[in-house]
Design a protein around this motif. Structure first.
Motif, PDB file in Angstrom:
ATOM      1  N   GLU A   5       0.807  -1.291   0.344  1.00 30.91           N
ATOM      2  CA  GLU A   5      -0.507  -0.353  -0.261  1.00 30.91           C
ATOM      3  C   GLU A   5       1.054   0.963  -0.054  1.00 30.91           C
ATOM      4  N   TRP A   6       1.932   0.647   0.797  1.00 31.13           N
ATOM      5  CA  TRP A   6       2.625   2.185   0.587  1.00 31.13           C
ATOM      6  C   TRP A   6       3.425   2.780  -0.115  1.00 31.13           C
ATOM      7  N   VAL A   7       3.905   1.113  -0.817  1.00 30.64           N
ATOM      8  CA  VAL A   7       4.304   1.421  -2.648  1.00 30.64           C
ATOM      9  C   VAL A   7       3.439   2.745  -3.153  1.00 30.64           C
ATOM     10  N   ALA A   8       2.424   1.360  -3.151  1.00 29.86           N
ATOM     11  CA  ALA A   8       1.152   2.151  -4.213  1.00 29.86           C
ATOM     12  C   ALA A   8       0.737   3.701  -4.543  1.00 29.86           C
ATOM     13  N   GLU A   9       0.818   3.707  -2.916  1.00 27.89           N
ATOM     14  CA  GLU A   9       1.071   5.532  -2.660  1.00 27.89           C
ATOM     15  C   GLU A   9       1.638   6.206  -3.290  1.00 27.89           C
ATOM     16  N   GLN A  10       3.516   5.446  -2.999  1.00 29.40           N
ATOM     17  CA  GLN A  10       4.431   6.891  -3.781  1.00 29.40           C
ATOM     18  C   GLN A  10       4.547   6.740  -5.453  1.00 29.40           C
ATOM     19  N   VAL A  11       4.001   4.982  -5.883  1.00 30.04           N
ATOM     20  CA  VAL A  11       3.858   5.283  -7.656  1.00 30.04           C
ATOM     21  C   VAL A  11       2.879   6.067  -7.682  1.00 30.04           C
ATOM     22  N   SER A  12       1.210   6.360  -7.147  1.00 24.22           N
ATOM     23  CA  SER A  12       0.397   6.664  -7.684  1.00 24.22           C
ATOM     24  C   SER A  12      -0.390   7.175  -6.149  1.00 24.22           C
ATOM     25  N   PRO A  13       0.122   8.881  -5.992  1.00 25.28           N
ATOM     26  CA  PRO A  13      -0.519   9.312  -5.348  1.00 25.28           C
ATOM     27  C   PRO A  13      -2.160   9.702  -5.327  1.00 25.28           C
ATOM     28  N   GLU A  14      -2.510   9.233  -3.659  1.00 25.62           N
ATOM     29  CA  GLU A  14      -3.715   9.529  -3.647  1.00 25.62           C
ATOM     30  C   GLU A  14      -4.644   8.186  -4.057  1.00 25.62           C
ATOM     31  N   THR A  15      -4.356   7.050  -4.592  1.00 30.41           N
ATOM     32  CA  THR A  15      -5.162   6.155  -4.812  1.00 30.41           C
ATOM     33  C   THR A  15      -4.996   5.440  -3.592  1.00 30.41           C
ATOM     34  N   MET A  16      -4.253   4.771  -2.580  1.00 33.13           N
ATOM     35  CA  MET A  16      -4.443   4.299  -0.902  1.00 33.13           C
ATOM     36  C   MET A  16      -4.375   5.038  -0.078  1.00 33.13           C
ATOM     37  N   ARG A  17      -5.526   4.870   0.654  1.00 32.82           N
ATOM     38  CA  ARG A  17      -5.862   5.287   2.036  1.00 32.82           C
ATOM     39  C   ARG A  17      -4.211   5.309   3.024  1.00 32.82           C
ATOM     40  N   VAL A  18      -3.333   5.692   3.424  1.00 31.42           N
ATOM     41  CA  VAL A  18      -2.719   5.299   3.577  1.00 31.42           C
ATOM     42  C   VAL A  18      -2.257   6.333   4.998  1.00 31.42           C
ATOM     43  N   GLY A  19      -1.188   6.011   6.105  1.00 31.70           N
ATOM     44  CA  GLY A  19      -1.227   6.450   7.143  1.00 31.70           C
ATOM     45  C   GLY A  19      -0.707   5.769   8.693  1.00 31.70           C
ATOM     46  N   TYR A  20      -0.267   6.292   9.249  1.00 30.02           N
ATOM     47  CA  TYR A  20      -0.233   5.816  10.483  1.00 30.02           C
ATOM     48  C   TYR A  20      -1.242   5.004  11.485  1.00 30.02           C
ATOM     49  N   GLY A  21      -2.533   5.851  11.219  1.00 35.33           N
ATOM     50  CA  GLY A  21      -3.992   5.456  12.224  1.00 35.33           C
ATOM     51  C   GLY A  21      -3.971   4.109  11.046  1.00 35.33           C
ATOM     52  N   ASP A  22      -4.196   4.055   9.549  1.00 34.62           N
ATOM     53  CA  ASP A  22      -4.697   3.251   8.828  1.00 34.62           C
ATOM     54  C   ASP A  22      -3.945   2.378   8.466  1.00 34.62           C
ATOM     55  N   THR A  23      -2.247   1.952   9.276  1.00 37.56           N
ATOM     56  CA  THR A  23      -1.924   1.454   8.902  1.00 37.56           C
ATOM     57  C   THR A  23      -2.092  -0.155  10.414  1.00 37.56           C
ATOM     58  N   VAL A  24      -1.994   0.301  11.247  1.00 41.06           N
ATOM     59  CA  VAL A  24      -1.903   0.375  13.033  1.00 41.06           C
ATOM     60  C   VAL A  24      -3.550  -0.785  12.271  1.00 41.06           C
ATOM     61  N   ALA A  25      -4.359   0.618  12.366  1.00 39.62           N
ATOM     62  CA  ALA A  25      -6.147  -0.243  11.920  1.00 39.62           C
ATOM     63  C   ALA A  25      -5.726  -1.619  11.464  1.00 39.62           C
ATOM     64  N   ASP A  26      -5.893  -1.531   9.734  1.00 43.31           N
ATOM     65  CA  ASP A  26      -5.491  -2.498   8.690  1.00 43.31           C
ATOM     66  C   ASP A  26      -4.460  -3.726  10.178  1.00 43.31           C
ATOM     67  N   LEU A  27      -3.781  -3.866  10.425  1.00 45.28           N
ATOM     68  CA  LEU A  27      -2.616  -4.769  10.912  1.00 45.28           C
ATOM     69  C   LEU A  27      -3.486  -5.510  12.719  1.00 45.28           C
ATOM     70  N   ALA A  28      -4.709  -4.613  12.567  1.00 47.93           N
ATOM     71  CA  ALA A  28      -5.143  -5.525  13.692  1.00 47.93           C
ATOM     72  C   ALA A  28      -6.332  -6.372  13.244  1.00 47.93           C
ATOM     73  N   VAL A  29      -6.615  -5.652  12.247  1.00 51.48           N
ATOM     74  CA  VAL A  29      -8.032  -7.117  11.833  1.00 51.48           C
ATOM     75  C   VAL A  29      -7.299  -7.654  11.041  1.00 51.48           C
ATOM     76  N   GLY A  30      -6.343  -7.482  10.844  1.00 51.51           N
ATOM     77  CA  GLY A  30      -5.142  -8.260   9.889  1.00 51.51           C
ATOM     78  C   GLY A  30      -4.819  -9.334  10.419  1.00 51.51           C
ATOM     79  N   VAL A  31      -4.543  -9.119  11.729  1.00 50.28           N
ATOM     80  CA  VAL A  31      -3.771 -10.227  13.013  1.00 50.28           C
ATOM     81  C   VAL A  31      -5.456 -10.686  14.054  1.00 50.28           C
ATOM     82  N   THR A  32      -6.413 -10.380  14.080  1.00 48.24           N
ATOM     83  CA  THR A  32      -7.203 -10.629  13.864  1.00 48.24           C
ATOM     84  C   THR A  32      -8.239 -11.594  13.280  1.00 48.24           C
TER      85      THR A  32
END
Length: 187
Positions: A137-164
């Protein structure tokens, strides 16, 4: 058999999506869909239990469409649902990929491991996969800005639900596995 057909239907949807968005001049989106096709074709070779393969295939297809169609911007909760399902089913897929390459000794050891250990192995495989996805997601955002919702909060939330999702999938997989039965083999 129905669950296996779901994967091939997902491959067809992703392939057609790649052709259509490519014809519309969205080459980067077409490449994303083609990468989904390649991923699902590889998954068919891993001999993942059909229900996990089917859920994973649907989640991959939905994830790519949510990304390309910007559905995550319209329905923010959808991101968490997709991460939960994709990482959960993907954790079992990741375990099968690791076991497939590890050889018969490790596959037999996994077959004889306690259920709680198998649950944690699946959870760790999913956590690793979720981390790689967040890097994507981070690489995709670097290549094509504004295509992904990224940021610290989003990443932590994504990892939390992913681990669950991974731990739940691990518990389901471990509960459905027969002790001593081969895991991830051609048998």
């Amino acid at each position: 058999m129905v669950a296996r057909n779901v994967t091939w239907l997902a491959v067809l949807v992703l392939a057609c999506s790649a052709v259509v968005v490519g014809a519309l001049g969205e080459e980067f989106s077409a490449v994303r869909f083609v990468s989904g096709v390649a991923l699902l074709v590889v998954v068919t070779r891993l001999r993942v239990p059909a229900p996990f393969e089917a859920v994973f295939s649907v989640a991959v297809t939905v994830a790519f469409w949510c990304d390309v169609g910007r559905w995550y911007h319209r329905v923010p909760e959808l991101d968490s649902v997709v991460h939960f399902l994709l990482t959960g089913a993907g954790s079992v897929v990741a375990l099968f990929a690791l076991l497939r390459g590890a050889g018969p000794e490790l596959r037999q050891a996994a077959a004889n491991t306690p259920r709680w250990t198998l649950t944690l192995l699946v959870g760790m495989a999913g956590t690793s996969a979720a981390t790689l996805w967040e890097l994507y997601e981070w690489v995709a955002e670097q290549v094509s800005p504004e295509t992904m919702r990224v940021g610290y909060g989003d990443t932590v939330a994504d990892l939390a639900v992913g681990v669950t999702g991974s731990l739940l999938a691990g518990a389901l997989f471990a509960g459905a596995s027969r002790p001593g039965a081969p895991i991830g083999s051609d048998a």
